[in-house]
Motif scaffolding. Structure first.
Motif, short mmCIF file in Angstrom:
data_model
loop_
_atom_site.label_atom_id
_atom_site.label_comp_id
_atom_site.label_asym_id
_atom_site.label_seq_id
_atom_site.Cartn_x
_atom_site.Cartn_y
_atom_site.Cartn_z
N THR A 52 -81.64 22.93 48.03
CA THR A 52 -80.24 22.79 47.66
C THR A 52 -79.89 23.33 46.27
O THR A 52 -78.72 23.56 45.98
CB THR A 52 -79.83 21.30 47.73
N SER A 53 -80.86 23.49 45.39
CA SER A 53 -80.59 24.04 44.05
C SER A 53 -81.90 24.45 43.39
O SER A 53 -83.00 24.08 43.87
CB SER A 53 -79.88 23.00 43.17
N GLY A 54 -81.78 25.16 42.28
CA GLY A 54 -82.97 25.52 41.51
C GLY A 54 -83.62 24.30 40.89
O GLY A 54 -84.85 24.24 40.75
N THR A 55 -82.80 23.33 40.51
CA THR A 55 -83.33 22.10 39.92
C THR A 55 -84.20 21.37 40.95
O THR A 55 -85.30 20.91 40.64
CB THR A 55 -82.16 21.19 39.46
N VAL A 56 -83.70 21.30 42.18
CA VAL A 56 -84.47 20.66 43.26
C VAL A 56 -85.74 21.47 43.55
O VAL A 56 -86.80 20.90 43.81
CB VAL A 56 -83.59 20.48 44.52
N THR A 79 -84.90 27.38 26.99
CA THR A 79 -84.60 27.54 28.41
C THR A 79 -83.43 26.63 28.75
O THR A 79 -82.94 25.90 27.89
CB THR A 79 -85.83 27.16 29.28
N PHE A 80 -82.98 26.68 30.00
CA PHE A 80 -81.97 25.73 30.46
C PHE A 80 -82.67 24.38 30.66
O PHE A 80 -83.83 24.32 31.08
CB PHE A 80 -81.36 26.24 31.78
N ASN A 81 -81.95 23.32 30.34
CA ASN A 81 -82.52 21.98 30.35
C ASN A 81 -83.26 21.59 31.63
O ASN A 81 -84.22 20.81 31.58
CB ASN A 81 -81.38 20.96 30.15
N ALA A 82 -82.79 22.12 32.78
CA ALA A 82 -83.36 21.71 34.06
C ALA A 82 -84.87 21.94 34.12
O ALA A 82 -85.59 21.19 34.77
CB ALA A 82 -82.69 22.47 35.20
N THR A 83 -85.35 22.98 33.42
CA THR A 83 -86.79 23.29 33.45
C THR A 83 -87.59 22.08 32.97
O THR A 83 -88.57 21.67 33.60
CB THR A 83 -87.11 24.50 32.54
N ALA A 84 -87.17 21.50 31.87
CA ALA A 84 -87.90 20.36 31.30
C ALA A 84 -87.56 19.06 32.03
O ALA A 84 -88.42 18.21 32.25
CB ALA A 84 -87.56 20.23 29.82
N GLU A 150 -93.79 29.24 38.09
CA GLU A 150 -92.90 30.26 37.55
C GLU A 150 -91.46 29.81 37.79
O GLU A 150 -91.05 29.63 38.94
CB GLU A 150 -93.07 31.58 38.31
N ASP A 151 -90.71 29.62 36.73
CA ASP A 151 -89.28 29.34 36.86
C ASP A 151 -88.58 30.69 36.90
O ASP A 151 -88.41 31.36 35.87
CB ASP A 151 -88.79 28.48 35.69
N CYS A 152 -88.20 31.09 38.13
CA CYS A 152 -87.61 32.42 38.37
C CYS A 152 -86.10 32.32 38.55
O CYS A 152 -85.50 33.23 39.14
CB CYS A 152 -88.21 33.05 39.62
N ALA A 153 -85.50 31.23 38.06
CA ALA A 153 -84.07 31.00 38.29
C ALA A 153 -83.22 32.15 37.80
O ALA A 153 -82.12 32.39 38.32
CB ALA A 153 -83.64 29.70 37.61
N GLN A 154 -83.73 32.89 36.79
CA GLN A 154 -82.92 33.96 36.19
C GLN A 154 -83.54 35.34 36.42
O GLN A 154 -83.22 36.27 35.69
CB GLN A 154 -82.81 33.71 34.68
N ALA A 155 -84.42 35.46 37.43
CA ALA A 155 -85.19 36.71 37.48
C ALA A 155 -85.47 37.22 38.89
O ALA A 155 -86.52 37.81 39.14
CB ALA A 155 -86.50 36.50 36.73
N PHE A 174 -86.75 29.39 42.43
CA PHE A 174 -85.55 30.23 42.25
C PHE A 174 -84.29 29.38 42.35
O PHE A 174 -84.27 28.36 43.05
CB PHE A 174 -85.51 31.31 43.35
N SER A 175 -83.23 29.86 41.70
CA SER A 175 -81.90 29.24 41.81
C SER A 175 -80.95 30.28 42.37
O SER A 175 -81.05 31.47 42.04
CB SER A 175 -81.41 28.81 40.42
N PHE A 176 -80.02 29.81 43.20
CA PHE A 176 -78.98 30.71 43.72
C PHE A 176 -77.60 30.23 43.30
O PHE A 176 -76.62 30.35 44.04
CB PHE A 176 -79.06 30.81 45.25
N THR A 179 -73.72 32.11 39.32
CA THR A 179 -73.79 33.17 38.30
C THR A 179 -75.11 33.93 38.32
O THR A 179 -75.30 34.85 37.52
CB THR A 179 -73.64 32.55 36.89
N LYS A 180 -76.02 33.57 39.20
CA LYS A 180 -77.35 34.17 39.18
C LYS A 180 -77.34 35.61 39.74
O LYS A 180 -76.34 36.05 40.28
CB LYS A 180 -78.33 33.31 39.99
N ASN A 181 -78.48 36.31 39.63
CA ASN A 181 -78.53 37.71 40.09
C ASN A 181 -78.22 37.83 41.57
O ASN A 181 -77.78 38.88 42.03
CB ASN A 181 -79.90 38.32 39.78
C1 LIG Z 1 -84.15 28.71 33.79
C2 LIG Z 1 -83.45 27.83 34.76
N1 LIG Z 1 -84.15 26.91 35.45
C3 LIG Z 1 -83.56 26.09 36.36
C4 LIG Z 1 -82.21 26.17 36.62
C5 LIG Z 1 -81.60 25.21 37.59
O1 LIG Z 1 -81.01 25.83 38.67
P1 LIG Z 1 -79.75 25.17 39.44
O2 LIG Z 1 -78.56 25.31 38.55
O3 LIG Z 1 -79.64 25.97 40.69
O4 LIG Z 1 -80.09 23.75 39.69
C6 LIG Z 1 -81.45 27.12 35.96
C7 LIG Z 1 -80.01 27.22 36.23
O5 LIG Z 1 -79.21 27.64 35.46
C8 LIG Z 1 -82.06 27.96 35.00
O6 LIG Z 1 -81.37 28.88 34.33
#
Ligand SMILES: Cc1ncc(COP(=O)(O)O)c(C=O)c1O
Length: 362
Positions: A52-56, A79-84, A150-155, A174-176, A179-181
């Protein structure tokens, strides 16, 4: 206003979504399977599990790896907070490591300083579309028997030594987000070559069911819908074209910006997909960052700061007692970076305008 981000959706996405709506199979239909299969092929991995999301994606990846209370996971501070936060979801401890000044990505030398007997994994982030130093981080993981996420959310589509990111680590996430690629509105994907992890991911996203109504483990409903997957299939088919446009836009900005600022750095052995075009402005720049952002906005140019704080300085982490003075490079970057529009819908006219406005700063 030239927006800092804008998704490119058109007939292929609309036709696929209409197909799903007409089919009546809004969930559990063929598009999720198709999307997962196509994504595994694209990344050169064996398993791809849509969610459902990159965070998940990060959350279930860490769960599938067995990260739990008492464990430490090394995470880049920039990085974006979700990583940590995904590490906190496991009741485990994120340990922040500094980043390289040029690529903004996890610094292998500092990682070595952060490893303890409790460390179980490293999360590297391919920040802004630039792959992190995979070979050095893989070596560290091997030497210390750590999992690599690998956090590929932006790549999406970025490459390291000619190979697509998401295929190097124990798992790729990955995140979709819009705003992602590439996007599915909201959505995520985990890739892996490990059959056991692939199986655990499947259970985690679907109530822990090994068969219908047989729940063998604690699971969740983290499944992607067919509506999202239908958009994803169309977007994946256009990803290389989107990335080509991003790269072309970035190259134009690189060669035409001549104000006293630092354009994005790119290592030789990688393909950078410019999720963000992030410049650095230092003391030699004639404006303070806030003033520059106002100046851009007054001239019809959207911008953003990715990220105004290193993660350890976020109020959440300060309240948890994280030391304030750490990761100097990440901290310094948070004071000097600014992102300019680079997405595929930025036109040649927009690029000329951006350069002439920025080159005119005084
Ligand atoms: C580096 C990084 N990791 C994780 C996420 C989380 O992805 P999502 O917003 O789909 O939950 C993002 C989203 O911006 C991100 O940039």
């Amino acid at each position: 206003m030239i927006p800092i981000a804008r998704p490119q959706v058109g007939d292929p996405e609309i036709e696929n979504v209409v197909h799903v709506l007409r089919s009546g199979m809004l969930a559990g239909g063929r598009f999720v399977n198709d999307f997962e299969g196509a994504f595994a092929d694209y990344t050169g991995t064996t398993y791809a599990v849509a969610t459902t999301s990159g965070t998940v994606a990060l959350d279930i990846a860490l769960k599938a790896l067995g990260i739990e209370n008492g464990d430490e996971v090394v995470v880049p501070d920039f990085t974006f907070n979700a990583t940590a936060n995904a590490v906190l979801f496991q009741d485990a401890k994120p340990v922040f490591t500094d980043v390289e000044r040029d690529t903004f990505c996890i610094d292998p030398n500092d990682v070595l300083e952060k490893i303890s007997p409790r460390t179980k994994a490293i999360i590297g982030v391919h920040l802004f579309g630039h792959p992190f130093e995979l070979s050095a981080i893989q070596d560290i993981c091997e030497d210390h028997q750590l999992a690599l996420i690998e956090d590929c959310a932006q790549a999406h589509g970025a490459e390291y030594t000619g190979r697509t990111v998401g295929s190097f680590g124990t798992v790729g996430c990955f995140s979709f987000y819009a705003t992602k690629n590439m996007t599915t509105g909201e959505g995520g994907m985990v890739t892996t070559d490990d059959p056991e992890i692939g199986e655990r991911l499947r259970l985690l996203i679907n109530h822990g069911q090994s068969r219908k109504y047989s729940h063998t483990t604690l699971g969740y409903n983290y499944r992607m819908t067919d509506i999202q997957a239908a958009i994803g299939v169309a977007q994946l088919g256009r990803l290389d074209e989107f990335n080509r446009k991003r790269i072309g836009n970035a190259e134009y900005l690189n060669s035409h910006l001549d104000a006293p600022l630092k354009t994005p750095y790119k290592k030789d052995n990688i393909k950078h997909v410019y999720h963000q075009y992030v410049i650095k402005i230092g003391e030699e720049f004639p404006m303070m960052r806030d003033e520059f952002i106002r100046y851009l906005s007054d001239n019809g140019i959207g911008s953003a700061v990715h990220y105004p704080l290193p993660v350890h300085r976020q109020p959440l982490y300060q309240e948890m007692g994280y030391e304030r003075d750490q990761c100097r490079c990440a901290t310094r970057l948070s004071e000097t970076v600014i992102s300019l529009p680079v997405h595929p819908l930025v036109t040649d006219g927009d690029l000329k305008h951006i350069c002439s406005i920025i080159n005119g700063v005084s």
